[in-house]
Design a protein around this motif. Structure first.
Motif, PDB file in Angstrom:
ATOM      1  N   MET A  62       0.746  -1.207   0.098  1.00 29.24           N
ATOM      2  CA  MET A  62      -0.232   0.378  -0.417  1.00 29.24           C
ATOM      3  C   MET A  62       0.979   1.577  -0.235  1.00 29.24           C
ATOM      4  N   ILE A  63       1.586   1.538   1.074  1.00 29.13           N
ATOM      5  CA  ILE A  63       2.523   2.255   1.121  1.00 29.13           C
ATOM      6  C   ILE A  63       4.316   1.714   0.974  1.00 29.13           C
ATOM      7  N   ARG A  64       4.605   2.174   0.092  1.00 34.17           N
ATOM      8  CA  ARG A  64       6.204   2.472  -0.513  1.00 34.17           C
ATOM      9  C   ARG A  64       7.082   3.830  -0.797  1.00 34.17           C
ATOM     10  N   THR A  65       8.143   3.236   0.232  1.00 34.44           N
ATOM     11  CA  THR A  65       9.193   4.940  -0.720  1.00 34.44           C
ATOM     12  C   THR A  65      10.454   4.082  -0.382  1.00 34.44           C
ATOM     13  N   GLU A  66      10.984   4.876  -1.779  1.00 33.27           N
ATOM     14  CA  GLU A  66      12.797   4.666  -1.773  1.00 33.27           C
ATOM     15  C   GLU A  66      13.924   5.209  -1.992  1.00 33.27           C
ATOM     16  N   SER A  67      13.865   5.712  -1.106  1.00 29.70           N
ATOM     17  CA  SER A  67      15.505   6.327  -1.175  1.00 29.70           C
ATOM     18  C   SER A  67      14.660   8.198  -0.248  1.00 29.70           C
ATOM     19  N   LEU A  68      13.906   7.763   0.580  1.00 30.41           N
ATOM     20  CA  LEU A  68      13.302   8.914   0.693  1.00 30.41           C
ATOM     21  C   LEU A  68      13.990  10.568   1.412  1.00 30.41           C
ATOM     22  N   THR A  69      14.585  11.613   1.031  1.00 30.06           N
ATOM     23  CA  THR A  69      15.180  12.059   1.587  1.00 30.06           C
ATOM     24  C   THR A  69      14.874  13.828   1.672  1.00 30.06           C
ATOM     25  N   LYS A  70      14.241  14.124   2.914  1.00 28.51           N
ATOM     26  CA  LYS A  70      14.187  15.103   2.780  1.00 28.51           C
ATOM     27  C   LYS A  70      15.482  16.375   3.506  1.00 28.51           C
ATOM     28  N   LEU A  71      15.423  17.778   2.818  1.00 32.45           N
ATOM     29  CA  LEU A  71      16.866  18.572   3.327  1.00 32.45           C
ATOM     30  C   LEU A  71      16.008  19.933   2.908  1.00 32.45           C
ATOM     31  N   TYR A  72      16.563  20.208   4.344  1.00 37.55           N
ATOM     32  CA  TYR A  72      16.199  21.783   4.922  1.00 37.55           C
ATOM     33  C   TYR A  72      17.508  22.468   5.278  1.00 37.55           C
ATOM     34  N   THR A  73      17.241  23.645   4.585  1.00 35.55           N
ATOM     35  CA  THR A  73      18.584  24.699   5.082  1.00 35.55           C
ATOM     36  C   THR A  73      18.511  25.989   5.831  1.00 35.55           C
ATOM     37  N   HIS A 103      17.767   9.254   2.706  1.00 39.12           N
ATOM     38  CA  HIS A 103      17.015   8.254   2.237  1.00 39.12           C
ATOM     39  C   HIS A 103      16.126   7.279   3.373  1.00 39.12           C
ATOM     40  N   VAL A 104      15.292   7.502   2.760  1.00 36.62           N
ATOM     41  CA  VAL A 104      14.077   6.596   4.143  1.00 36.62           C
ATOM     42  C   VAL A 104      13.739   5.488   3.201  1.00 36.62           C
ATOM     43  N   SER A 105      14.184   3.887   3.148  1.00 36.16           N
ATOM     44  CA  SER A 105      13.131   3.340   2.267  1.00 36.16           C
ATOM     45  C   SER A 105      12.172   2.533   2.824  1.00 36.16           C
ATOM     46  N   LEU A 106      10.901   2.386   2.902  1.00 40.42           N
ATOM     47  CA  LEU A 106       9.900   1.625   3.743  1.00 40.42           C
ATOM     48  C   LEU A 106       8.864   1.067   2.966  1.00 40.42           C
ATOM     49  N   HIS A 107       7.980  -0.173   3.487  1.00 40.99           N
ATOM     50  CA  HIS A 107       7.073  -0.765   2.198  1.00 40.99           C
ATOM     51  C   HIS A 107       5.870  -1.367   3.831  1.00 40.99           C
ATOM     52  N   VAL A 108       4.554  -1.132   3.479  1.00 36.44           N
ATOM     53  CA  VAL A 108       3.652  -0.352   4.970  1.00 36.44           C
ATOM     54  C   VAL A 108       2.982  -1.794   3.455  1.00 36.44           C
ATOM     55  N   ARG A 109       2.437  -2.952   4.062  1.00 37.41           N
ATOM     56  CA  ARG A 109       1.213  -3.229   3.825  1.00 37.41           C
ATOM     57  C   ARG A 109       0.130  -3.151   4.037  1.00 37.41           C
ATOM     58  N   GLU A 110      -1.184  -3.686   2.903  1.00 44.56           N
ATOM     59  CA  GLU A 110      -2.702  -3.293   3.457  1.00 44.56           C
ATOM     60  C   GLU A 110      -2.646  -3.947   4.687  1.00 44.56           C
ATOM     61  N   GLY A 111      -3.209  -3.606   5.756  1.00 46.07           N
ATOM     62  CA  GLY A 111      -4.257  -4.279   7.570  1.00 46.07           C
ATOM     63  C   GLY A 111      -2.606  -3.732   8.330  1.00 46.07           C
TER      64      GLY A 111
END
Length: 239
Positions: free
Chosen positions: A1-12, A23-31
């Motif tokens: 259901m939810i999948r992220t690959e190398s998620l990066t958020k930069l602030y100055t 670089h956050v990677s995760l997978h969440v299944r339905e239920g």
């Protein structure tokens, strides 16, 4: 259901680049009932905002139900937030002049549902969270735990695919915390996909899976040996 690959958020900040997510990677299944746990400043709130389509990553990808969220326009993102994600916040965010029933019905009013349908849905949801006798009470007439249960009922009003709870017990006493966590357990058993954001490792243990985050990175990912419940089928989805 939810999948992220190398998620990066930069602030100055002060001329320096800071990685809130690295670089956050995760997978969440339905239920699945997943807790994302970490201390203040760990990046968990930034991750929650991106998963809730309230913010966008600097790089990496986020797919919800197979769709790349980065390709969606403003109107489509607003629709996803309204229909597919139910938000529960630490501060309840109930409108003080509205009754419990009116607060729960508000999302249905905003999407144009007729009055009878709004009222019936709100009453059914308040019954579900144990507040069927508090329909006419305003937030000031409810305890903190009751207000959070109203907020959960409101989050469920449009039957979202994902319930995203950001520190839902942060303002509650021990008894109210137990009641809210018990309600989340019930929702999970009914097949609801839940993402719980918390700094409290004890609260996180109520979820079947705990993802620990620190300094913008996932440092551990553990799952209890219990089934994922599906809204589609009454049978268990085995791991």
């Amino acid at each position: 259901m939810i999948r992220t690959e190398s998620l990066t958020k930069l602030y100055t900040m002060n001329g320096k680049t800071v990685a809130a997510l690295d670089h956050v990677s995760l997978h969440v299944r339905e239920g699945e009932y997943t807790a994302i746990v970490g201390p203040s400043g760990s990046g968990k709130s930034t991750l929650m905002h991106i998963l809730g389509c309230l913010d966008t990553p600097t790089s990496g990808s986020y797919h919800l139900h197979g769709r790349d969220v980065s390709t969606l326009g403003k109107e489509e993102l607003a629709r996803v937030r309204g229909e597919e994600i139910g938000f529960v916040f630490q501060g309840f965010q109930l409108l003080p002049r509205l009754t419990a029933e009116e607060n729960v019905a508000l999302p249905l009013l905003l999407c144009g549902k007729p009055p009878k349908e709004r009222a019936a849905t709100a009453r059914a949801l308040l019954e579900q969270v144990g507040l069927g006798e508090r329909l006419r009470h305003t937030p000031s007439q409810l305890s903190g735990g009751q207000q959070q249960r109203v907020a959960i009922a409101r989050a469920l009003a449009r039957d979202p695919a994902v319930l995203l709870a950001d520190e839902p017990t942060g303002n509650l006493d021990a008894q109210s915390t137990a009641e809210v966590l018990s309600l989340l357990d019930d929702l999970h058993r009914a097949g609801r996909t839940i993402l719980l954001i918390t700094h409290d490792s004890v609260v996180a243990q109520r979820a079947q899976r705990q993802i620990a985050i620190a300094s913008g990175r996932i440092i551990s990912d553990s799952a209890k040996d219990i089934p994922v419940f599906s809204k589609i089928s009454p049978k268990f989805i085995t791991k």
